[in-house]
Design a protein around this motif. Structure first.
Motif, PDB file in Angstrom:
ATOM      1  N   ILE A 238       0.843  -1.205   0.000  1.00 27.31           N
ATOM      2  CA  ILE A 238       0.000   0.000   0.000  1.00 27.31           C
ATOM      3  C   ILE A 238       0.870   1.244   0.000  1.00 27.31           C
ATOM      4  CG2 ILE A 238      -1.789   1.254   1.289  1.00 27.31           C
ATOM      5  CD1 ILE A 238      -2.530  -1.473   2.528  1.00 27.31           C
ATOM      6  N   ASP A 239       0.428   2.216  -0.755  1.00 24.81           N
ATOM      7  CA  ASP A 239       1.133   3.495  -0.816  1.00 24.81           C
ATOM      8  C   ASP A 239       1.005   4.206   0.521  1.00 24.81           C
ATOM      9  OD1 ASP A 239       2.413   5.723  -1.713  1.00 24.81           O
ATOM     10  OD2 ASP A 239       0.611   6.598  -2.634  1.00 24.81           O
ATOM     11  N   GLY A 240       2.100   4.665   1.055  1.00 24.79           N
ATOM     12  CA  GLY A 240       2.028   5.464   2.289  1.00 24.79           C
ATOM     13  C   GLY A 240       2.619   4.737   3.480  1.00 24.79           C
ATOM     14  N   PRO A 241       2.819   5.513   4.556  1.00 27.09           N
ATOM     15  CA  PRO A 241       3.425   4.934   5.767  1.00 27.09           C
ATOM     16  C   PRO A 241       2.423   4.116   6.555  1.00 27.09           C
ATOM     17  CG  PRO A 241       2.877   7.219   6.145  1.00 27.09           C
ATOM     18  CD  PRO A 241       2.467   6.921   4.727  1.00 27.09           C
ATOM     19  N   PHE A 242       2.933   3.286   7.470  1.00 23.77           N
ATOM     20  CA  PHE A 242       2.089   2.413   8.277  1.00 23.77           C
ATOM     21  C   PHE A 242       1.195   3.226   9.208  1.00 23.77           C
ATOM     22  CE2 PHE A 242       1.988   0.283  12.499  1.00 23.77           C
ATOM     23  CZ  PHE A 242       0.929  -0.562  12.213  1.00 23.77           C
ATOM     24  N   ALA A 243       1.786   4.199   9.862  1.00 24.44           N
ATOM     25  CA  ALA A 243       0.995   4.977  10.811  1.00 24.44           C
ATOM     26  C   ALA A 243       0.999   6.439  10.396  1.00 24.44           C
ATOM     27  CB  ALA A 243       1.568   4.833  12.211  1.00 24.44           C
ATOM     28  N   GLU A 244      -0.176   7.046  10.448  1.00 27.64           N
ATOM     29  CA  GLU A 244      -0.276   8.470  10.138  1.00 27.64           C
ATOM     30  C   GLU A 244      -0.057   9.241  11.436  1.00 27.64           C
ATOM     31  OE1 GLU A 244      -0.642  10.052   7.351  1.00 27.64           O
ATOM     32  OE2 GLU A 244      -1.300   8.507   5.936  1.00 27.64           O
ATOM     33  N   THR A 245       1.149   9.715  11.643  1.00 27.59           N
ATOM     34  CA  THR A 245       1.380  10.506  12.852  1.00 27.59           C
ATOM     35  C   THR A 245       2.004  11.827  12.444  1.00 27.59           C
ATOM     36  OG1 THR A 245       3.496   9.394  13.078  1.00 27.59           O
ATOM     37  CG2 THR A 245       1.711   8.599  14.477  1.00 27.59           C
ATOM     38  N   LYS A 246       1.927  12.769  13.343  1.00 24.18           N
ATOM     39  CA  LYS A 246       2.458  14.083  13.046  1.00 24.18           C
ATOM     40  C   LYS A 246       3.978  14.013  12.897  1.00 24.18           C
ATOM     41  CE  LYS A 246       2.062  17.897  15.577  1.00 24.18           C
ATOM     42  NZ  LYS A 246       1.493  18.440  16.802  1.00 24.18           N
ATOM     43  N   GLU A 247       4.609  13.250  13.764  1.00 21.51           N
ATOM     44  CA  GLU A 247       6.058  13.136  13.686  1.00 21.51           C
ATOM     45  C   GLU A 247       6.433  11.902  12.890  1.00 21.51           C
ATOM     46  OE1 GLU A 247       6.978  13.487  17.853  1.00 21.51           O
ATOM     47  OE2 GLU A 247       7.616  15.552  17.533  1.00 21.51           O
ATOM     48  N   GLN A 248       7.336  12.095  11.950  1.00 16.12           N
ATOM     49  CA  GLN A 248       7.676  11.001  11.057  1.00 16.12           C
ATOM     50  C   GLN A 248       9.107  10.539  11.257  1.00 16.12           C
ATOM     51  OE1 GLN A 248       6.913  13.109   7.503  1.00 16.12           O
ATOM     52  NE2 GLN A 248       4.690  13.074   7.793  1.00 16.12           N
ATOM     53  N   LEU A 249       9.288   9.236  10.995  1.00 19.56           N
ATOM     54  CA  LEU A 249      10.622   8.668  11.084  1.00 19.56           C
ATOM     55  C   LEU A 249      11.447   9.189   9.917  1.00 19.56           C
ATOM     56  CD1 LEU A 249      12.487   6.619  12.504  1.00 19.56           C
ATOM     57  CD2 LEU A 249      11.572   4.870  10.967  1.00 19.56           C
ATOM     58  N   GLY A 250      12.536   9.854  10.212  1.00 16.64           N
ATOM     59  CA  GLY A 250      13.319  10.463   9.142  1.00 16.64           C
ATOM     60  C   GLY A 250      14.696   9.848   8.972  1.00 16.64           C
ATOM     61  N   GLY A 251      15.121   9.037   9.939  1.00 17.83           N
ATOM     62  CA  GLY A 251      16.436   8.426   9.842  1.00 17.83           C
ATOM     63  C   GLY A 251      16.767   7.713  11.125  1.00 17.83           C
ATOM     64  N   TYR A 252      17.959   7.166  11.179  1.00 13.13           N
ATOM     65  CA  TYR A 252      18.318   6.401  12.369  1.00 13.13           C
ATOM     66  C   TYR A 252      19.829   6.341  12.540  1.00 13.13           C
ATOM     67  CZ  TYR A 252      20.048   2.661   9.421  1.00 13.13           C
ATOM     68  OH  TYR A 252      20.797   1.965   8.521  1.00 13.13           O
ATOM     69  N   TYR A 253      20.246   6.085  13.757  1.00 15.38           N
ATOM     70  CA  TYR A 253      21.629   5.699  14.040  1.00 15.38           C
ATOM     71  C   TYR A 253      21.569   4.424  14.861  1.00 15.38           C
ATOM     72  CZ  TYR A 253      23.780  10.068  12.517  1.00 15.38           C
ATOM     73  OH  TYR A 253      24.246  11.121  11.775  1.00 15.38           O
ATOM     74  N   LEU A 254      22.403   3.466  14.524  1.00 14.79           N
ATOM     75  CA  LEU A 254      22.550   2.284  15.366  1.00 14.79           C
ATOM     76  C   LEU A 254      23.892   2.440  16.066  1.00 14.79           C
ATOM     77  CD1 LEU A 254      21.429  -0.473  16.243  1.00 14.79           C
ATOM     78  CD2 LEU A 254      22.608  -1.492  14.291  1.00 14.79           C
ATOM     79  N   LEU A 255      23.847   2.585  17.396  1.00 13.66           N
ATOM     80  CA  LEU A 255      25.063   2.898  18.142  1.00 13.66           C
ATOM     81  C   LEU A 255      25.406   1.789  19.130  1.00 13.66           C
ATOM     82  CD1 LEU A 255      24.361   6.657  19.018  1.00 13.66           C
ATOM     83  CD2 LEU A 255      25.602   5.748  17.026  1.00 13.66           C
ATOM     84  N   ASP A 256      26.672   1.648  19.385  1.00 15.45           N
ATOM     85  CA  ASP A 256      27.139   0.674  20.372  1.00 15.45           C
ATOM     86  C   ASP A 256      27.555   1.443  21.622  1.00 15.45           C
ATOM     87  OD1 ASP A 256      27.952  -1.593  21.579  1.00 15.45           O
ATOM     88  OD2 ASP A 256      29.814  -1.827  20.453  1.00 15.45           O
ATOM     89  N   CYS A 257      26.737   1.341  22.677  1.00 12.49           N
ATOM     90  CA  CYS A 257      27.004   2.132  23.883  1.00 12.49           C
ATOM     91  C   CYS A 257      27.061   1.225  25.111  1.00 12.49           C
ATOM     92  CB  CYS A 257      25.894   3.163  24.104  1.00 12.49           C
ATOM     93  SG  CYS A 257      25.847   4.419  22.833  1.00 12.49           S
TER      94      CYS A 257
END
Lengths: 414, 117
Positions: B67-86
């Protein structure tokens, strides 16, 4: 002076007193709070059975920790993920060969500070921080904590379980924060302790007999923190503040359970012992010149404690202390209290002028003490109609029966 | 421990391309990535194309549905990520707070599951 405790009471008292220290020690060795708690719980149950039969052991703490470690070893060996637990098993086996006498010689390493910072970690919800602190360091049962906060035991159980899961899986470290973070993290622990205190001090709703004494628990926790963090001054400040507040406990309510204002309290009923301890802690702390909000509030409370009567209160001293407090904590609530002090040092009219500045602050309109104070000031400024309005507004906002009665009676007397 | 830092923000809440703030904002991201690499914390990290490019896939009754579009319609959108080792959550929170979007959006920090073998 007190009747001797029965064996059951002694056992109960011992387990509760040793609970926090033993649990912290077990949790740090096992790296698993839930396992540590389950094993200590089992050990406490065995203790009741054994001690009833054989009397109290020489060192109840050594007994409890030894039995709890054995239970942990059993549990880990039965665990189907046995192979992942080698490190913990080796740790326990190393301790297993020690006799009870040897365990008694070992000083139980004190990990309570690590524990309190874990329980009050900022990534946990405030209410969970409170519940966990009471559970792990106060040794209160889930039912007691639920009762104290008028929650259902199941709700409280879920909350505590959720918080423990987060500690286990979210990488919340079991350690004392680094030096640079220490003051801020300590402040967070202190506010948890003060919330516990106030919950016990202000709570008059519910059946008070069923509620554990949260004020005493909070004082005990502050005492512990003060002892474990001698370099920080605010734990001492909070401890002094709570002792000074608590010294007035007997005179705060009438025989019928009605609230009595500071002005009308019988000062002979104040606990001199608590006042002296509070003031002596404060006198040792203030010269360290690391002033903070709790020390200042304690100092203000000490001025009241040292006044022979309401009339003789040194209001200008209190006003001065509030000014320092406002400088480091510029909140409308501090401003409100400062205005009340000014109403006595100067005049109710001047204080009402200060309250006008606060009128626009959104939080104040729904803040019960603001309306109660305003009502009192208006009454003293001879404006009874407006005073009644403010007092009934305050009564409306109060969810405490005793307090509501107090406010409505005051309005009716105008 | 590995921590996934998910970068959420409302569209148009941060500096926009073409404005004076956008250059320094992108440079701040470059500096942050460099820092986590230098500190030995970086495992992965990417920016994502906007949600208008999102496709949501599901399989029901063995039938693929895209389906066209994101899974959840929320005001804030996932724009990127970092995977960190802490080392722990304290360290992860410290790094997450340095992600430039934290100043206008939010960073959700989630520990990565370690499966017992």
């Amino acid at each position: 002076m007190f009747p001797p405790l029965t064996l059951e009471q002694t056992i109960d008292k011992t387990v509760r007193e040793e609970w926090g220290r033993i649990l912290s020690c077990l949790a740090s060795g096992l790296n698993d709070l839930q396992l540590a708690e389950d094993c200590l719980q089992d050990a406490a149950l065995s203790a009741i059975e054994h001690w009833r039969k054989n009397g109290l052991p020489q060192s109840p703490a050594a007994w409890l920790i030894t039995v709890a470690r054995r239970k942990a070893l059993d549990k880990l060996r039965r665990d189907r993920n046995f192979s992942n637990k080698q490190a913990e098993i080796t740790y326990l086996l190393g301790l297993e060969n020690r006799t009870m006498d040897e365990v008694m010689q070992d000083a139980i390493p004190d990990s309570r500070l690590e524990m309190v910072f874990t329980c009050c970690h900022p990534t946990l919800e405030r209410k969970s921080q409170i519940a966990l602190t009471l559970r792990t360091l106060g040794g209160l049962s889930t039912e007691e904590i639920a009762g104290a906060f008028l929650d259902k035991p199941e709700t409280m159980q879920r909350r505590i379980t959720r918080a423990k899961r987060k500690i286990a899986f979210a990488g919340i470290p079991y350690k004392v924060p680094d030096k640079e973070e220490l003051p801020q993290r300590t402040a967070s622990v202190l506010s948890v302790i003060y919330l516990i205190f106030n919950e016990g001090y202000l709570a008059t709703s519910g059946s008070s007999l069923l509620r554990v004494d949260l004020t005493q628990e909070a004082i005990r926790l502050a005492r512990m923190l003060h002892e474990l963090l001698p370099g920080e001054t605010e734990p001492a400040g909070l401890l002094a503040l709570m002792l000074l507040h608590d010294s007035r406990r007997a005179s705060r309510t009438s025989g019928k359970g009605d609230l009595i204002s500071l002005e009308k309290q019988n000062r002979n009923r104040w606990s001199r012992e608590k006042i002296d301890e509070g003031i002596s802690i404060l006198e040792q702390t203030l010269p360290k010149n690391d002033i903070g909000p709790y020390q200042l509030q304690a100092a203000i409370s000490a001025v009241h404690a040292n006044s022979a009567s309401w009339k003789e209160t040194d209001w200008s001293e209190i006003v001065a202390l509030y000014e320092v407090l406002y400088a480091i904590q510029p909140s409308p609530i501090v401003r409100l209290n400062s205005a009340i002090a000014i109403s006595y040092a100067d005049s109710p009219q001047k204080a009402l002028g200060m309250l006008e500045e606060l009128e626009g602050v959104e939080k104040m309109q729904s803040y019960q003490p603001y309306h109660a104070a305003r009502g009192d000031l208006l009454a003293r400024a001879n404006r009874p109609d407006e005073a009644r309005q403010s007092l009934s507004k305050a009564a409306e906002l109060s969810n405490n029966t005793v307090e509501r009665t107090f406010l409505l009676e005051k309005a009716a007397l105008l | 421990m590995q921590f996934m830092c998910l970068i959420y923000s409302a569209p148009n809440s941060g500096p926009k391309p073409g404005t004076a703030e956008f250059g320094p904002f992108m440079k701040a991201y470059g500096d942050f990535t460099q820092k986590v690499q230098d500190d030995g914390k970086f495992i992965a990290g990417d920016a994502l194309q906007g949600i208008e490019t999102a496709t949501t896939v599901s399989v029901r009754n063995e039938k693929i549905e895209a389906i066209d579009g994101p899974f959840a319609e929320t005001k804030e959108q996932l724009g990127g990520y970092y995977l960190l080792d802490c080392a722990d959550i304290d360290e992860a929170v410290k790094y997450a707070a340095m992600i430039p979007s934290a100043a206008h959006g939010r960073i959700e920090v989630r520990p990565v599951v370690v499966w017992d073998d």
